[in-house]
Write an enzyme that holds these catalytic residues in place. Sequence first.
Site, PDB file in Angstrom:
ATOM      1  N   ASP A   1      -7.113   4.102   1.221  1.00  0.00           N
ATOM      2  CA  ASP A   1      -7.808   2.983   0.593  1.00  0.00           C
ATOM      3  C   ASP A   1      -9.315   3.207   0.575  1.00  0.00           C
ATOM      4  O   ASP A   1      -9.885   3.682   1.554  1.00  0.00           O
ATOM      5  CB  ASP A   1      -7.482   1.711   1.382  1.00  0.00           C
TER       6      ASP A   1
ATOM      7  N   ASN B   1      -0.525  -0.211  -9.445  1.00  0.00           N
ATOM      8  CA  ASN B   1      -1.612   0.568 -10.037  1.00  0.00           C
ATOM      9  C   ASN B   1      -1.475   0.720 -11.549  1.00  0.00           C
ATOM     10  O   ASN B   1      -2.447   1.080 -12.229  1.00  0.00           O
ATOM     11  CB  ASN B   1      -1.675   1.964  -9.406  1.00  0.00           C
TER      12      ASN B   1
END
Length: 304
Positions: free
Chosen positions: A33, A81
């Site tokens: 991340d 995503n």
Amino acid sequence: MIDRLRKPVEQLYAHVLERELGDTPSHIAVIMDGNRRYADTQGVEKTEGHRAGADTTEAILRWSEELGIEEVTLYAFSTENFNRPEAEQEALFDLISRKLREFADADDVHENEVRIRAIGETHRLPQRVQDAVQYADQQTGSYDRLYLNVALAYGGRAELLGATREIARQAAAGELDPADVTPETIDRTLPDGPTQQVDLIIRSGGNERTSNFLPWQANGNEAAVYFSTPYWPEFRKIDFLRGLRTYDHREESWHRTRIRRTRAALSVVADATASGPRRLTGTLREQPSVGDEETPEGPPDSAG
């Protein structure tokens, strides 16, 4: 002056952490991340953040091999995503395709017999990514010393939902008695995934959530979780070792942890200073690099 001292100090600290480790996990899962937020801090395009993160991914595979970890699962691209801007997705797909092929051809991968696999709904990915997945599978399919699972178009809830629907279908067709459903039934019904339960989840970037990543495979309430502040491109070996320490010390008292840490530090300092300052300098130089490195960022919330 401070910048010149930082790296030697980090290397010394990494050596202390390695000395301190006892029980290491067999399987770690990593939520990479912070690539996009890192790019924002650097004033560059999001794609540059993903490229910077790819170096850390290579490093974590090397660190895992050095420490005898058997399986690593990386959250590279989640189902969420697909909601990102098309240009960013295409750049990510290019990067993932290139890195899969580079990994599949890397000397270290073959010397260490790393098995590269993709998990997730890979049929949803562009053909070039599917081709790269197949290439990596063909190149490393005979290896089993270290498994590298790359989660692509992956979503834990969707995976569990699919398994639940299949079990319901079997029950409705009379092929399965609901009373006979066990955890092993679910294991068999889930699509191909990791070869063993997850012992430790590591997440970079400061967010404290697991983002729909391997919910069934996270070993019930036994999996340790380590949330790290640095963005993925800034994730260092000491951050990785801190995560392993979280797993190692999950059942130890704070008092025992402090004693063990102090002994490890004293041992390193004693060894390094045994022959004076020159020996200390040499010891620092011998430590593995802990520079900022990484891979494509995965979960949708990592954009924050």
